[in-house]
Motif scaffolding. Sequence first.
Motif, PDB file in Angstrom:
ATOM      1  N   THR A  53       0.821  -1.213   0.000  1.00  0.00           N
ATOM      2  CA  THR A  53       0.000   0.000   0.000  1.00  0.00           C
ATOM      3  C   THR A  53       0.854   1.261   0.000  1.00  0.00           C
ATOM      4  O   THR A  53       0.561   2.222  -0.719  1.00  0.00           O
ATOM      5  CB  THR A  53      -0.938  -0.008   1.222  1.00  0.00           C
ATOM      6  OG1 THR A  53      -1.739  -1.181   1.184  1.00  0.00           O
ATOM      7  CG2 THR A  53      -1.841   1.222   1.201  1.00  0.00           C
ATOM      8  N   TYR A  54       1.940   1.297   0.787  1.00  0.00           N
ATOM      9  CA  TYR A  54       2.749   2.518   0.852  1.00  0.00           C
ATOM     10  C   TYR A  54       3.381   2.834  -0.500  1.00  0.00           C
ATOM     11  O   TYR A  54       3.539   4.010  -0.851  1.00  0.00           O
ATOM     12  CB  TYR A  54       3.808   2.397   1.951  1.00  0.00           C
ATOM     13  CG  TYR A  54       5.048   1.621   1.572  1.00  0.00           C
ATOM     14  CD1 TYR A  54       6.149   2.266   1.018  1.00  0.00           C
ATOM     15  CD2 TYR A  54       5.117   0.246   1.774  1.00  0.00           C
ATOM     16  CE1 TYR A  54       7.283   1.549   0.667  1.00  0.00           C
ATOM     17  CE2 TYR A  54       6.241  -0.465   1.432  1.00  0.00           C
ATOM     18  CZ  TYR A  54       7.325   0.184   0.874  1.00  0.00           C
ATOM     19  OH  TYR A  54       8.448  -0.517   0.523  1.00  0.00           O
ATOM     20  N   ARG A 114       1.994   2.131  -3.424  1.00  0.00           N
ATOM     21  CA  ARG A 114       0.934   2.676  -4.278  1.00  0.00           C
ATOM     22  C   ARG A 114       0.681   4.146  -3.953  1.00  0.00           C
ATOM     23  O   ARG A 114       0.433   4.954  -4.847  1.00  0.00           O
ATOM     24  CB  ARG A 114      -0.341   1.840  -4.115  1.00  0.00           C
ATOM     25  CG  ARG A 114      -0.186   0.409  -4.615  1.00  0.00           C
ATOM     26  CD  ARG A 114      -1.532  -0.228  -4.909  1.00  0.00           C
ATOM     27  NE  ARG A 114      -2.368  -0.333  -3.717  1.00  0.00           N
ATOM     28  CZ  ARG A 114      -2.355  -1.374  -2.889  1.00  0.00           C
ATOM     29  NH1 ARG A 114      -1.536  -2.400  -3.114  1.00  0.00           N
ATOM     30  NH2 ARG A 114      -3.158  -1.415  -1.842  1.00  0.00           N
ATOM     31  N   VAL A 174      -5.494   5.504   4.503  1.00  0.00           N
ATOM     32  CA  VAL A 174      -4.488   4.587   5.058  1.00  0.00           C
ATOM     33  C   VAL A 174      -4.074   5.092   6.435  1.00  0.00           C
ATOM     34  O   VAL A 174      -4.465   6.174   6.868  1.00  0.00           O
ATOM     35  CB  VAL A 174      -3.247   4.504   4.132  1.00  0.00           C
ATOM     36  CG1 VAL A 174      -3.638   3.933   2.766  1.00  0.00           C
ATOM     37  CG2 VAL A 174      -2.581   5.872   3.972  1.00  0.00           C
ATOM     38  N   VAL A 219       1.665   4.114   7.095  1.00  0.00           N
ATOM     39  CA  VAL A 219       1.731   3.887   5.645  1.00  0.00           C
ATOM     40  C   VAL A 219       2.061   5.188   4.922  1.00  0.00           C
ATOM     41  O   VAL A 219       2.895   5.221   4.006  1.00  0.00           O
ATOM     42  CB  VAL A 219       0.401   3.291   5.119  1.00  0.00           C
ATOM     43  CG1 VAL A 219       0.370   3.288   3.590  1.00  0.00           C
ATOM     44  CG2 VAL A 219       0.197   1.887   5.659  1.00  0.00           C
TER      45      VAL A 219
END
Length: 249
Positions: free
Chosen positions: A5-6, A8, A40, A44
Amino acid sequence: MSRPTYQRVADQLRRRIIAGEYTPGDKLPSRQDLAEEFGVGRRVAADAVQQLVGEGYVVSRSGSGSYVRPRPPVRRLTRSWYREDRGGSPFRADMAAQSVRGGWESASESAIAPDTVAHRLAIDPGDPVMRTKYTFTGDGEPVMLSTSWEPLEITRGTVVVLPEDGVHAGRGVVDRMRVIGHEIVQAGEIVTARPADAEEADLLRIARGSVVLVIQRTYYTEDRPVETADIVVPPDRYELAYMIPVGGK
């Protein structure tokens, strides 16, 4: 496999920087604001910003926040036989001409010539060479890298065996080789482009994977090549200007 996720989130921020939505010197939104925007956690968001710091897009200032890294001015590196043959360091001359304080750090060690280097130096693979790695700076900032190879059969036991040590330290290759009786009469260069590897990116403080120019330079006497080097230049900081003599002297 999906990206973390980080990463992205970092991808989205990077696109904004490249597109100019965040311009050099702009402060990025806070971790809390980024966390809310992308849905998030703060951890993140912090990791995403740190990813951009590592890639060279962003700088973090303690107690202030994170900012888009300013783009350095594009300066000129002159590739000219006149500059190579007039004495001293051509790089330092280039920097002085642009009111920039030029310097470098270097480390030399004896090594075995890999196949590609041996071919360029017209020696056998595995022959001993003196390998010198340079990080060149302008006003204290890294601007160019170089790895140079010289055949030890030429320089071993001479006063110029270590390019950056002794009374001739800091002189150009042309001057140093002349000291030991090898008159350089020609230089050849091949220019290519490729992504920077991780070490190069870290040394130059650029984003990993950024495209760099690579100058494959070789110096020749009438009889043989005596030095070859790979020079790595970030094209967003430096342009190459080739001055080519026409006709006689």
